[in-house]
Enzyme design. Structure first.
Site, PDB file in Angstrom:
ATOM      1  N   LEU A  43       0.788  -0.668   0.075  1.00 49.40           N
ATOM      2  CA  LEU A  43       0.222   0.368   0.127  1.00 49.40           C
ATOM      3  C   LEU A  43       1.051   1.490   0.156  1.00 49.40           C
ATOM      4  CD1 LEU A  43      -2.135  -1.455   2.760  1.00 49.40           C
ATOM      5  CD2 LEU A  43      -2.457  -1.224   0.234  1.00 49.40           C
ATOM      6  N   SER A  44       0.318   2.332  -0.456  1.00 45.64           N
ATOM      7  CA  SER A  44       1.058   3.783   0.091  1.00 45.64           C
ATOM      8  C   SER A  44       1.700   3.808   1.664  1.00 45.64           C
ATOM      9  CB  SER A  44       0.334   4.915  -0.739  1.00 45.64           C
ATOM     10  OG  SER A  44      -0.857   5.129   0.482  1.00 45.64           O
ATOM     11  N   GLU A  45       0.909   2.897   2.008  1.00 46.94           N
ATOM     12  CA  GLU A  45       1.354   3.191   3.854  1.00 46.94           C
ATOM     13  C   GLU A  45       0.939   2.150   4.277  1.00 46.94           C
ATOM     14  OE1 GLU A  45       3.875   6.698   3.095  1.00 46.94           O
ATOM     15  OE2 GLU A  45       2.099   6.893   2.568  1.00 46.94           O
ATOM     16  N   THR A  46       2.225   1.595   5.361  1.00 49.32           N
ATOM     17  CA  THR A  46       2.176   1.259   6.296  1.00 49.32           C
ATOM     18  C   THR A  46       2.601   1.416   7.166  1.00 49.32           C
ATOM     19  OG1 THR A  46       2.156  -0.974   5.078  1.00 49.32           O
ATOM     20  CG2 THR A  46       2.616  -1.237   7.167  1.00 49.32           C
TER      21      THR A  46
END
Length: 259
Positions: A43-46
């Site tokens: 994902l774009s951020e974890t």
């Protein structure tokens, strides 16, 4: 380790906004493991949450390729996960991050985040940027990013990014923006150099977009839409020193990381 998959800055439904994986760390993790897991989630951020003291959590954000200094949607998602899971009942959460202490307040049905304001500085020579954004109106540096104003909302909607050219720029990412038809401004955000071809909704970019559009429109309360395929909505209040970003979040999945 428990994780939550949360859509942040949703419009009217789940599966809009920007998804983030929120991991509640129950034992110290090496950075290499955190980065590998972020690549696994893709994902774009974890984000990784670690309890520090009553009402305060350590928070770190990773793209599939690098750790970043600031992420808005994963901060909103982290606060939502803590409240929805019942881990905390306080209406105010502090996050200790690489960008300092960030605060999220619960004001149902929305959450309100206090972030630093990012000043924008006009770029005088835009000749190198015009091949990337034909019809460019204005350009500005925006902290670690570049802001490109296009002619209108349709130009933002139809913008075709040259990802190789954007990745070669000396910045984290590029936001394209224009005045909105049914809100104050719209935008899209591209950061292929850190593994994000197009980010669905970018909270941190709005700390700079708010600075830019507040000056242009002469107002401190702004409504914004990010026009990615998923779409997202952010309401903004601007002060001299900070930006309050307001939005909603929805949990779509929970699970266990087996490490």
């Amino acid at each position: 380790m428990k994780y939550y998959l949360v859509d942040a800055f949703v419009t009217e439904r789940a599966f809009s906004g920007n998804p983030a994986a929120i991991c509640l760390v129950d034992k110290p993790l090496p950075e290499s493991v955190m980065q590998s897991l972020a690549s696994e989630f893709n994902l774009s951020e974890t984000a990784y949450l670690e309890p520090l003291r009553e009402g305060q959590w350590g928070l770190r954000w990773f793209t599939p390729e690098v750790e970043v200094d600031l992420c808005g949607h994963a901060t909103l998602a982290a606060a939502h996960a803590l409240w929805e899971s019942g881990v905390t009942n306080s209406d105010r959460i502090e996050f200790a991050t690489r960008s300092g202490i960030l605060t999220v307040m619960r004001q149902p049905p929305s959450l309100m985040m206090s972030f630093p304001r990012v000043a924008t500085t006009p770029v005088d020579d835009t000749s190198s940027l015009r091949p990337i954004a034909p019809g460019l109106v204005n350009a500005a540096t925006a902290g670690a990013d570049m802001l490109l104003e296009l002619s209108d909302q349709q130009a933002v909607e139809s913008f075709l990014p040259d990802l190789a050219a954007i990745a070669a720029l000396p910045c984290r990412g590029v936001m394209v923006t224009a005045a909105g038809q049914h809100c104050d401004f719209v935008s899209r955000f591209f950061a292929p150099g850190v593994g994000i071809d197009e980010d669905p909704v970018t909270g941190s970019a709005h700390c700079a977009l708010a600075d830019y559009w507040s000056s242009k429109l002469g107002k401190t309360a702004l409504s914004a839409r990010q026009l990615s395929q998923r779409g997202g909505a952010i309401d903004i209040e601007l002060s001299d020193s900070g930006v309050t970003l307001q939005g909603r979040a929805v949990t779509v999945a929970t699970g266990q990381v087996l490490l």
